[in-house]
Design an enzyme around this catalytic site. Structure first.
Site, PDB file in Angstrom:
ATOM      1  N   CYS A  57      44.347  68.364  84.830  1.00 41.62           N
ATOM      2  CA  CYS A  57      44.930  67.023  84.990  1.00 41.62           C
ATOM      3  C   CYS A  57      46.443  67.090  84.763  1.00 41.62           C
ATOM      4  O   CYS A  57      46.889  67.307  83.634  1.00 41.62           O
ATOM      5  CB  CYS A  57      44.254  66.080  84.001  1.00 41.62           C
ATOM      6  SG  CYS A  57      45.081  64.509  83.745  1.00 41.62           S
ATOM      7  N   CYS A 106      47.853  64.754  82.161  1.00 41.08           N
ATOM      8  CA  CYS A 106      47.397  65.189  80.830  1.00 41.08           C
ATOM      9  C   CYS A 106      48.283  66.318  80.306  1.00 41.08           C
ATOM     10  O   CYS A 106      48.706  66.299  79.145  1.00 41.08           O
ATOM     11  CB  CYS A 106      45.958  65.694  80.887  1.00 41.08           C
ATOM     12  SG  CYS A 106      44.738  64.492  81.443  1.00 41.08           S
TER      13      CYS A 106
END
Length: 107
Positions: free
Chosen positions: A29, A32
């Site tokens: 991600c 992230c």
């Protein structure tokens, strides 16, 4: 550095009574990964006041299922062993994240 939170230690950490922030994330991600340095910096800055940890949704699943995490990164906030109404989703600025930590501490 943020603490690693797993299904095995999550309930103990939340029940500790300390303010807790859990970052639900994954290695694939992009947002992230971009939030990682901010999370780690704030974990160091608030050490002893707030427990800030990372929960990898690819390696663990019970906690993300329990709290119905549908998108990542998602940050959940806990105080006195209970989830509070503060929640962040997606990329956040350091200032926004820090303001939410201060809000948690003021509860």
């Amino acid at each position: 550095m943020a603490l690693t939170i797993t299904d095995a230690n999550a309930q103990e950490i939340i029940a500790s009574g300390k303010p807790v922030i859990i970052d639900f994330w994954a290695t694939w991600c992009g947002p992230c990964v971009a939030m990682g340095p901010i999370v780690d910096d704030l974990a160091a800055e608030y050490e002893g006041k707030v427990v800030i940890g990372k929960y990898n949704v690819d390696e663990e699943s019970d906690l993300s299922t329990e709290y119905r995490i549908m998108s990542i990164p998602t940050f959940l906030f806990f105080k006195d062993g209970k989830k509070v109404d503060i929640r962040l989703a997606g990329s956040q600025s350091r200032e926004t994240f820090k303001a939410k930590i201060e809000e948690l501490l003021a509860l």
